[in-house]
Design a protein around this motif. Structure first.
Motif, PDB file in Angstrom:
ATOM      1  N   ASP A  58      27.581  60.544 -59.784  1.00  0.00           N
ATOM      2  CA  ASP A  58      27.320  59.117 -59.598  1.00  0.00           C
ATOM      3  C   ASP A  58      26.060  58.896 -58.766  1.00  0.00           C
ATOM      4  O   ASP A  58      25.227  58.032 -59.079  1.00  0.00           O
ATOM      5  CB  ASP A  58      28.531  58.471 -58.917  1.00  0.00           C
ATOM      6  CG  ASP A  58      28.291  57.014 -58.586  1.00  0.00           C
ATOM      7  OD1 ASP A  58      28.195  56.195 -59.516  1.00  0.00           O
ATOM      8  OD2 ASP A  58      28.188  56.681 -57.385  1.00  0.00           O
TER       9      ASP A  58
ATOM     10  N   SER B  38      26.999  51.045 -65.527  1.00  0.00           N
ATOM     11  CA  SER B  38      28.330  50.439 -65.594  1.00  0.00           C
ATOM     12  C   SER B  38      29.283  51.308 -66.403  1.00  0.00           C
ATOM     13  O   SER B  38      28.868  52.174 -67.186  1.00  0.00           O
ATOM     14  CB  SER B  38      28.244  49.056 -66.248  1.00  0.00           C
ATOM     15  OG  SER B  38      27.915  49.173 -67.624  1.00  0.00           O
ATOM     16  N   THR B  39      30.570  51.051 -66.216  1.00  0.00           N
ATOM     17  CA  THR B  39      31.586  51.770 -66.989  1.00  0.00           C
ATOM     18  C   THR B  39      31.370  51.582 -68.484  1.00  0.00           C
ATOM     19  O   THR B  39      31.465  52.532 -69.268  1.00  0.00           O
ATOM     20  CB  THR B  39      32.993  51.274 -66.598  1.00  0.00           C
ATOM     21  OG1 THR B  39      33.241  51.597 -65.229  1.00  0.00           O
ATOM     22  CG2 THR B  39      34.068  51.906 -67.468  1.00  0.00           C
TER      23      THR B  39
ATOM     24  N   ALA C 243      30.510  54.721 -70.867  1.00  0.00           N
ATOM     25  CA  ALA C 243      31.512  55.028 -71.892  1.00  0.00           C
ATOM     26  C   ALA C 243      30.887  55.040 -73.282  1.00  0.00           C
ATOM     27  O   ALA C 243      31.258  55.859 -74.133  1.00  0.00           O
ATOM     28  CB  ALA C 243      32.653  54.019 -71.829  1.00  0.00           C
TER      29      ALA C 243
ATOM     30  N   SER D 141      37.605  53.691 -71.489  1.00  0.00           N
ATOM     31  CA  SER D 141      36.247  53.591 -70.948  1.00  0.00           C
ATOM     32  C   SER D 141      36.136  54.173 -69.543  1.00  0.00           C
ATOM     33  O   SER D 141      35.152  54.843 -69.218  1.00  0.00           O
ATOM     34  CB  SER D 141      35.784  52.129 -70.953  1.00  0.00           C
ATOM     35  OG  SER D 141      35.628  51.658 -72.272  1.00  0.00           O
ATOM     36  N   SER D 142      37.141  53.921 -68.699  1.00  0.00           N
ATOM     37  CA  SER D 142      37.059  54.398 -67.318  1.00  0.00           C
ATOM     38  C   SER D 142      37.059  55.922 -67.270  1.00  0.00           C
ATOM     39  O   SER D 142      36.284  56.531 -66.511  1.00  0.00           O
ATOM     40  CB  SER D 142      38.231  53.851 -66.499  1.00  0.00           C
ATOM     41  OG  SER D 142      39.477  54.227 -67.065  1.00  0.00           O
TER      42      SER D 142
ATOM     43  N   ALA E 294      33.665  57.230 -68.685  1.00  0.00           N
ATOM     44  CA  ALA E 294      32.557  57.016 -67.751  1.00  0.00           C
ATOM     45  C   ALA E 294      32.629  57.996 -66.583  1.00  0.00           C
ATOM     46  O   ALA E 294      31.613  58.595 -66.193  1.00  0.00           O
ATOM     47  CB  ALA E 294      32.584  55.579 -67.232  1.00  0.00           C
ATOM     48  N   ASP E 295      33.820  58.184 -66.032  1.00  0.00           N
ATOM     49  CA  ASP E 295      33.983  59.109 -64.911  1.00  0.00           C
ATOM     50  C   ASP E 295      33.632  60.540 -65.323  1.00  0.00           C
ATOM     51  O   ASP E 295      33.001  61.284 -64.558  1.00  0.00           O
ATOM     52  CB  ASP E 295      35.421  59.062 -64.393  1.00  0.00           C
ATOM     53  CG  ASP E 295      35.756  57.744 -63.705  1.00  0.00           C
ATOM     54  OD1 ASP E 295      34.820  56.985 -63.407  1.00  0.00           O
ATOM     55  OD2 ASP E 295      36.957  57.491 -63.489  1.00  0.00           O
TER      56      ASP E 295
ATOM     57  N   GLY F 262      41.555  48.375 -67.799  1.00  0.00           N
ATOM     58  CA  GLY F 262      40.815  49.083 -66.768  1.00  0.00           C
ATOM     59  C   GLY F 262      41.727  49.897 -65.883  1.00  0.00           C
ATOM     60  O   GLY F 262      42.963  49.752 -65.927  1.00  0.00           O
TER      61      GLY F 262
ATOM     62  N   ASP G  40      38.755  45.711 -62.711  1.00  0.00           N
ATOM     63  CA  ASP G  40      38.043  46.112 -63.925  1.00  0.00           C
ATOM     64  C   ASP G  40      38.642  45.439 -65.160  1.00  0.00           C
ATOM     65  O   ASP G  40      37.916  45.013 -66.062  1.00  0.00           O
ATOM     66  CB  ASP G  40      38.089  47.629 -64.092  1.00  0.00           C
ATOM     67  CG  ASP G  40      37.223  48.366 -63.083  1.00  0.00           C
ATOM     68  OD1 ASP G  40      36.352  47.716 -62.473  1.00  0.00           O
ATOM     69  OD2 ASP G  40      37.414  49.585 -62.905  1.00  0.00           O
TER      70      ASP G  40
END
Length: 241
Positions: free
Chosen positions: A47, A79-80, A84, A111-112, A115-116, A205, A210
């Motif tokens: 990040d 952004s997520t 994603a 998506s979360s 993204a992570d 989310g 979220d």
């Protein structure tokens, strides 16, 4: 774990097997396998690298933009939603190690989680090859979003936008109805936005915030398609006005 050779080709960089496995280990999988290490520390590292790489590029390439506009664009591409979308293009979800609960709820396409994991992969590249290689990969994968108008719209504070629209159009009171599911270590939330008692957009989310933000964004999209709202940045006008 699925053979990762194709994933590494898409990333355009090699990552040793141990570090790659760690980057792909979601906490739900770790919880079910005796508390083994998760990808969260790599996510934290990635990040920071992502944020610096995007910030540096924005600063150098846009000498005439204000601090506020630079921040908005950075927020959009890290952004997520944006991360994603990149992960889906790379099919990252097929390689993530997930617990049974997440598998049953299609966690590989959340998506979360996507993204992570993307951030964790960035962190893994940094550990294996250093800053320049990690930054190069970031800009190769994320850089195109800096010129993507739809992606930049992801930086919008949709909840504030909906509040302003509802007030201006006298649509009625806003209410987010949120439900949560899953174990404490892997909760997910679904939000439905009601305006004046009518259901509009929905969002999901890893946190209530979220989910509500996605529901607000979905509502903006629905109103825009109905002709009551322009694209982000425009001036709203009711259909037929």
């Amino acid at each position: 774990m699925k053979n990762t050779e194709e994933l590494l080709k898409r990333l355009g960089v090699d990552i040793d097997a141990e570090t790659l496995r760690l980057a792909l280990t979601h906490r739900s999988y770790a919880y079910e396998h005796g508390g083994i290490p998760t990808n969260e520390r790599l996510e934290f590292l990635g990040d920071s690298i992502l944020g610096f790489s995007v910030t540096d590029t924005l600063y150098r390439d846009n000498p005439d933009l204000s601090e506020g506009e630079l921040a908005k664009r950075r927020s959009a591409v890290v952004s997520t939603k944006a991360l994603a979308s990149v992960a889906r293009q790379l099919n990252v979800g097929d390689y993530i190690l997930l617990g049974q609960g997440e598998k049953l709820t299609n966690g590989k396409d959340k998506s979360s989680i996507l993204a992570d994991t993307t951030e964790a992969l960035i962190g893994a590249v940094y550990l294996c090859h250093g800053m320049e290689t990690a930054r190069s990969m970031v800009m190769r994968l994320i850089g195109p979003l800096l010129h993507d108008a739809e992606a930049l719209g992801a930086g919008t504070d949709w909840k504030t936008s909906i509040q302003e629209i509802a007030a201006a159009r006298k649509l009625g009171d806003i209410e987010y109805r949120v439900t949560g599911s899953g174990p404490d270590h892997s909760r997910s939330f679904v939000a439905v936005l009601h305006i004046g008692g009518r259901a509009y957009g929905t969002g999901t989310g890893r946190s209530k915030k979220d989910a509500e933000q996605e529901a607000a964004a979905d509502t903006c999209r629905l109103l825009r398609e109905a002709g009551t709202l322009p694209v982000p940045g425009g001036s709203a006008s009711p259909a037929g006005a």
